[in-house]
Design an enzyme around this catalytic site. Structure first.
Site, PDB file in Angstrom:
ATOM      1  N   LYS A  55      -1.523  -2.210 -30.212  1.00 46.51           N
ATOM      2  CA  LYS A  55      -1.403  -0.944 -30.942  1.00 46.51           C
ATOM      3  C   LYS A  55      -2.647  -0.610 -31.754  1.00 46.51           C
ATOM      4  CE  LYS A  55       3.326   0.415 -30.834  1.00 46.51           C
ATOM      5  NZ  LYS A  55       4.034  -0.791 -30.331  1.00 46.51           N
ATOM      6  N   SER A  80       8.270   0.187 -38.707  1.00 49.64           N
ATOM      7  CA  SER A  80       8.493  -1.084 -39.403  1.00 49.64           C
ATOM      8  C   SER A  80       7.744  -2.164 -38.646  1.00 49.64           C
ATOM      9  CB  SER A  80       9.982  -1.410 -39.425  1.00 49.64           C
ATOM     10  OG  SER A  80      10.472  -1.385 -38.109  1.00 49.64           O
ATOM     11  N   GLU A 206      11.374  -2.660 -19.304  1.00 53.96           N
ATOM     12  CA  GLU A 206      12.050  -2.443 -20.587  1.00 53.96           C
ATOM     13  C   GLU A 206      13.275  -3.354 -20.696  1.00 53.96           C
ATOM     14  OE1 GLU A 206      13.119   1.704 -20.798  1.00 53.96           O
ATOM     15  OE2 GLU A 206      14.324   1.620 -18.993  1.00 53.96           O
ATOM     16  N   GLY A 210      18.342  -1.391 -23.265  1.00 53.82           N
ATOM     17  CA  GLY A 210      17.795  -0.068 -23.607  1.00 53.82           C
ATOM     18  C   GLY A 210      17.025   0.503 -22.443  1.00 53.82           C
ATOM     19  N   ASP A 212      16.589   3.422 -21.180  1.00 50.96           N
ATOM     20  CA  ASP A 212      16.444   4.887 -21.189  1.00 50.96           C
ATOM     21  C   ASP A 212      15.299   5.342 -20.288  1.00 50.96           C
ATOM     22  OD1 ASP A 212      14.955   3.635 -23.534  1.00 50.96           O
ATOM     23  OD2 ASP A 212      13.979   5.595 -23.386  1.00 50.96           O
ATOM     24  N   SER A 306       1.790  -7.833 -24.535  1.00 54.12           N
ATOM     25  CA  SER A 306       1.424  -6.749 -25.453  1.00 54.12           C
ATOM     26  C   SER A 306       1.285  -7.134 -26.917  1.00 54.12           C
ATOM     27  CB  SER A 306       2.415  -5.596 -25.303  1.00 54.12           C
ATOM     28  OG  SER A 306       3.738  -6.058 -25.432  1.00 54.12           O
TER      29      SER A 306
HETATM   30  C1  LIG Z   1       4.977  -0.899 -29.453  1.00 53.76           C
HETATM   31  C2  LIG Z   1       5.032  -2.081 -28.589  1.00 53.76           C
HETATM   32  C3  LIG Z   1       5.416  -1.996 -27.235  1.00 53.76           C
HETATM   33  C4  LIG Z   1       5.848  -0.692 -26.592  1.00 53.76           C
HETATM   34  O1  LIG Z   1       4.788   0.232 -26.551  1.00 53.76           O
HETATM   35  P1  LIG Z   1       5.035   1.768 -26.224  1.00 53.76           P
HETATM   36  O2  LIG Z   1       3.699   2.387 -26.249  1.00 53.76           O
HETATM   37  O3  LIG Z   1       5.952   2.307 -27.302  1.00 53.76           O
HETATM   38  O4  LIG Z   1       5.727   1.839 -24.906  1.00 53.76           O
HETATM   39  C5  LIG Z   1       5.368  -3.133 -26.459  1.00 53.76           C
HETATM   40  N1  LIG Z   1       5.000  -4.330 -26.985  1.00 53.76           N
HETATM   41  C6  LIG Z   1       4.641  -4.462 -28.283  1.00 53.76           C
HETATM   42  C7  LIG Z   1       4.244  -5.809 -28.773  1.00 53.76           C
HETATM   43  C8  LIG Z   1       4.630  -3.342 -29.134  1.00 53.76           C
HETATM   44  O5  LIG Z   1       4.279  -3.487 -30.416  1.00 53.76           O
END
Ligand SMILES: *Cc1c(COP(=O)(O)O)cnc(C)c1O
Length: 323
Positions: A55, A80, A206, A210, A212, A306
């Site tokens: 992010k 959060s 996902e 959830g 969606d 991620s």
């Molecule tokens: C926010 C997040 C996601 C999902 O990312 P999106 O862009 O909302 O699809 C996946 N893994 C981690 C670790 C995140 O912080």
């Protein structure tokens, strides 16, 4: 048809903008993981990114594009989780004021991390108050710019740099698997992957509880759900975004789901075999191949890990309970 909200050139530009501040995270492989999947897996380690998740890429790109007036006013975000820390750190680096709207009952470690980056925190009650309204009010009254966690072209372009680096460092892959919440990461990565290799098959993954995104792709419109109960707290989103959905619709092959048990097994695999701390949401894409839900035998497969921000007590409990 309208053109997509971001192009590959936006990702190339974002990559230049974030270059000096973001880590170029490593791509790791594992013979054990290859053996389990019958494929060559390339793990892009965004758990080792600054503040512990991809992010940072999107937040830093978005804040870098502020006009001088916006910079003087500062940024507001509600979250959060990892987006809060990403915005707080980016604002600190760029010398801007940051206000983060967080639920009163947010985990202590997240509060401390966000405050540690110098952000001001405004609390709200997640059961009685509307965080969108609070964020919008702060933005309007204080002259701050609101940056959402996923549904913004600059955020999406920033997240896409993760896939661009993966292709540059590991070579083009046949299949790319990406964790999916609101779709910022998936949409950005899909644009990068398709530009670098047109026939790359891109999948979003996902939580089963959830799905969606899966429902939305099937029905052709954005499906809203109640907040899902899952250990993947970064993917507890209720719907895809108006900018992310059209990109996903046109470039993503399919959306898969995994269970919380699959996520916990994957977390344990990374801890035990690869010495990597990956948070439950960060394991979504990996769990789809390690659990055998997607057959990738004989393929070169990119997998985005991620993030790695976990509460250690919860982490230990989840690892302990894996059968
Ligand atoms: C926010 C997040 C996601 C999902 O990312 P999106 O862009 O909302 O699809 C996946 N893994 C981690 C670790 C995140 O912080």
């Amino acid at each position: 048809m309208n053109p997509l909200p971001i192009s590959f050139q936006d990702i190339v530009d974002a990559h230049v903008r974030i270059g000096a501040s973001a880590h170029r995270t490593p791509v790791f492989s594992s013979r054990t993981a290859d053996g389990l999947s019958g494929a060559s897996l390339f793990f892009k380690c965004e758990n080792l990114q600054r503040m512990g998740a991809f992010k940072f890429r999107g937040a830093y790109n978005a804040l870098s594009r502020f006009t001088p007036e916006q910079r003087a006013g500062g940024v507001v975000a509600y979250s959060s989780g990892n987006h809060a820390q990403a915005v707080a750190l980016s604002a600190k680096i760029l010398g801007m004021r940051a206000v983060i709207v967080m639920p009163k009952d947010a985990p202590r470690a997240k509060l401390d991390a966000t405050r540690g980056y110098g952000a001001e925190i405004v609390f709200y009650d997640r059961y009685t108050e509307d965080r969108d309204a609070i964020g919008a009010k702060i933005a309007e009254e204080g002259g701050l710019t609101l940056i959402p966690p996923y549904d913004h072209p600059d955020v999406m372009a920033g997240q896409g740099t993760a896939a661009k680096e993966l292709f540059e460092d590991a070579g083009a892959v046949d299949v790319l698997l990406v964790p999916l919440g609101g779709g910022g990461l998936l949409s950005g990565c899909a644009v990068a992957a398709k530009a670098l290799r047109e026939d790359c098959l891109v999948y979003g993954v996902e939580p089963e509880a959830g799905n969606d995104g899966q429902q939305s792709l099937k029905s052709g419109k954005i499906v809203h759900i109640a907040t899902p109960q899952t250990i993947a707290d970064g993917a507890q989103t209720q719907h895809l975004g108006k900018h992310t959905f059209p990109v996903i619709q046109s470039l993503v092959r399919d959306i898969l789901t995994v269970s919380d048990a699959d996520l916990a097994s994957a977390m344990r695999f990374f801890a035990e075999r690869m010495k990597l701390v990956v948070e439950p949401t960060g394991c979504l894409a990996a769990a789809a191949v390690l659990s055998g839900r997607l057959d990738v035998r004989g393929k070169r497969v990119g997998v985005i890990l991620s993030g790695g921000n976990v509460d250690l007590a919860k982490y230990a409990a989840l690892l302990r309970d894996v059968p």
